[in-house]
Design a protein around this motif. Structure first.
Motif, PDB file in Angstrom:
ATOM      1  N   THR A 185       0.666  -0.733   0.404  1.00 16.83           N
ATOM      2  CA  THR A 185      -0.057   0.144  -0.181  1.00 16.83           C
ATOM      3  C   THR A 185       0.956   1.170   0.328  1.00 16.83           C
ATOM      4  OG1 THR A 185      -1.725  -1.370   1.395  1.00 16.83           O
ATOM      5  CG2 THR A 185      -2.076   1.694   0.938  1.00 16.83           C
ATOM      6  N   PHE A 186       0.620   2.234  -1.040  1.00 14.88           N
ATOM      7  CA  PHE A 186       1.444   3.269  -1.051  1.00 14.88           C
ATOM      8  C   PHE A 186       0.875   4.290  -0.156  1.00 14.88           C
ATOM      9  CE2 PHE A 186       3.113   2.408  -5.889  1.00 14.88           C
ATOM     10  CZ  PHE A 186       4.380   1.846  -5.521  1.00 14.88           C
ATOM     11  N   ARG A 187       1.601   4.791   0.215  1.00 15.37           N
ATOM     12  CA  ARG A 187       0.778   5.838   1.805  1.00 15.37           C
ATOM     13  C   ARG A 187       2.057   7.926   1.386  1.00 15.37           C
ATOM     14  NH1 ARG A 187      -1.785   3.027   5.752  1.00 15.37           N
ATOM     15  NH2 ARG A 187      -1.392   1.206   5.381  1.00 15.37           N
ATOM     16  N   ARG A 188       0.854   8.019   1.909  1.00 14.90           N
ATOM     17  CA  ARG A 188       1.789  10.487   1.752  1.00 14.90           C
ATOM     18  C   ARG A 188       1.238  10.296   3.357  1.00 14.90           C
ATOM     19  NH1 ARG A 188       3.972  10.740  -3.662  1.00 14.90           N
ATOM     20  NH2 ARG A 188       5.351  12.147  -2.746  1.00 14.90           N
ATOM     21  N   THR A 189       2.140  11.292   3.496  1.00 13.43           N
ATOM     22  CA  THR A 189       2.376  11.692   4.889  1.00 13.43           C
ATOM     23  C   THR A 189       2.337  13.507   4.789  1.00 13.43           C
ATOM     24  OG1 THR A 189       2.684   9.582   6.356  1.00 13.43           O
ATOM     25  CG2 THR A 189       2.664  11.962   6.933  1.00 13.43           C
ATOM     26  N   GLU A 190       1.460  13.759   4.997  1.00 11.87           N
ATOM     27  CA  GLU A 190       1.719  15.833   5.571  1.00 11.87           C
ATOM     28  C   GLU A 190       3.052  15.925   6.576  1.00 11.87           C
ATOM     29  OE1 GLU A 190       0.220  17.953   3.451  1.00 11.87           O
ATOM     30  OE2 GLU A 190      -1.691  16.951   2.681  1.00 11.87           O
ATOM     31  N   TYR A 191       3.323  16.484   5.922  1.00  7.61           N
ATOM     32  CA  TYR A 191       4.511  17.643   7.186  1.00  7.61           C
ATOM     33  C   TYR A 191       4.832  19.217   6.719  1.00  7.61           C
ATOM     34  CZ  TYR A 191       8.940  17.234   3.610  1.00  7.61           C
ATOM     35  OH  TYR A 191       9.244  17.488   3.244  1.00  7.61           O
ATOM     36  N   ASP A 192       5.432  19.318   7.342  1.00 11.12           N
ATOM     37  CA  ASP A 192       5.520  20.937   7.689  1.00 11.12           C
ATOM     38  C   ASP A 192       7.054  20.995   6.592  1.00 11.12           C
ATOM     39  OD1 ASP A 192       6.550  23.670   7.151  1.00 11.12           O
ATOM     40  OD2 ASP A 192       6.366  23.950   9.604  1.00 11.12           O
ATOM     41  N   PHE A 193       6.927  20.918   4.941  1.00  8.98           N
ATOM     42  CA  PHE A 193       7.688  21.295   4.435  1.00  8.98           C
ATOM     43  C   PHE A 193       8.497  22.281   4.378  1.00  8.98           C
ATOM     44  CE2 PHE A 193       4.579  22.647   1.531  1.00  8.98           C
ATOM     45  CZ  PHE A 193       4.711  24.109   0.744  1.00  8.98           C
ATOM     46  N   GLU A 194       8.049  23.360   5.083  1.00 10.46           N
ATOM     47  CA  GLU A 194       8.388  24.515   5.129  1.00 10.46           C
ATOM     48  C   GLU A 194       9.900  24.568   5.116  1.00 10.46           C
ATOM     49  OE1 GLU A 194       5.465  27.229   5.391  1.00 10.46           O
ATOM     50  OE2 GLU A 194       5.493  27.750   3.058  1.00 10.46           O
TER      51      GLU A 194
END
Length: 220
Positions: A185-194
């Motif tokens: 299962t491919f997953r993506r996680t939000e984070y503070d990229f700035e």
């Protein structure tokens, strides 16, 4: 459930949210390029060492520290500039990691069975069977390109790239990773990229600016 992390590149701002998002994961495959030449090399290594039941393999960043890339002088210059980010015992330990591992019948490498710095493209390429180095009829998980995809490969292979947890390059800035529980299962996680880009930029120099822009854009 197996959690699969590749190409973290010392992005602690991404790693911590990914681990917080990993409910149900009880073992890990860590696919290389952990923290060398980054804002948080020691902190990233320490955080990963906290993971229970983790299988580690070596990436290009761990190898290049002791085997400079002769065809890429800019890599050697960057390592020289930031020499000392990791203690020598950590450098040696990371270098000693195996180049591949097998879990549940799946082969895990950093770039390809052929080399850690030569990888499969997202679309089939002429002659790419050389990257298999004779491997046939296998599911192969790899990173290095920082692109999340899955496709059939040559020699009846199944090619799976979970993407980069710390520096994705597929146009999506969210941390990319995967899990396996009978299938992937491919997953993506939000984070503070700035914040992550700012941490890189604070290192100074051309490489730091290059990495910061990659993180901000989610692409080259």
């Amino acid at each position: 459930m197996l959690g699969i992390l590749y190409d973290i590149h010392g992005n602690l701002d991404a790693l911590n949210p990914v681990l917080a998002d990993a409910a149900g994961v009880d073992r890990w495959l860590l696919g290389g390029d952990y923290g060398a030449v980054s804002p948080y090399p020691l902190e990233t290594l320490a955080r990963l060492r906290e993971l229970r039941n983790a299988t580690w393999i070596r990436g290009t960043r761990e190898r290049w520290r002791l085997e400079p890339a002769e065809d890429r002088p800019e890599v050697g210059e960057t390592y020289e500039r930031f020499d000392g980010q990791l203690p020598e015992d950590a450098v040696q330990w990371l270098y000693s990691l195996p180049p591949q591992a097998e879990l549940d019948g799946v082969l895990y490498v950093h770039g390809s069975p052929l080399a850690d710095d030569d990888s499969f493209a997202a679309e089939p390429q002429e002659g790419e069977e050389r990257l298999l180095a004779g491997v046939r009829d296998r599911t192969i998980v790899f990173g290095h390109s920082h692109l999340q995809f899955r496709r059939p490969g040559p020699n009846s292979s199944d090619l799976v790239n979970p993407g980069s947890a710390g520096m994705p390059l597929d146009g999506d800035r969210r941390a990319a990773w995967a899990t396996w529980d009978g299938d992937f299962t491919f997953r993506r996680t939000e984070y503070d990229f700035e914040a992550a880009a700012a941490a890189y930029r604070a290192m100074g120099g051309d490489f730091a600016e290059f990495a910061a822009r990659r993180i901000e854009k989610g692409s080259d």
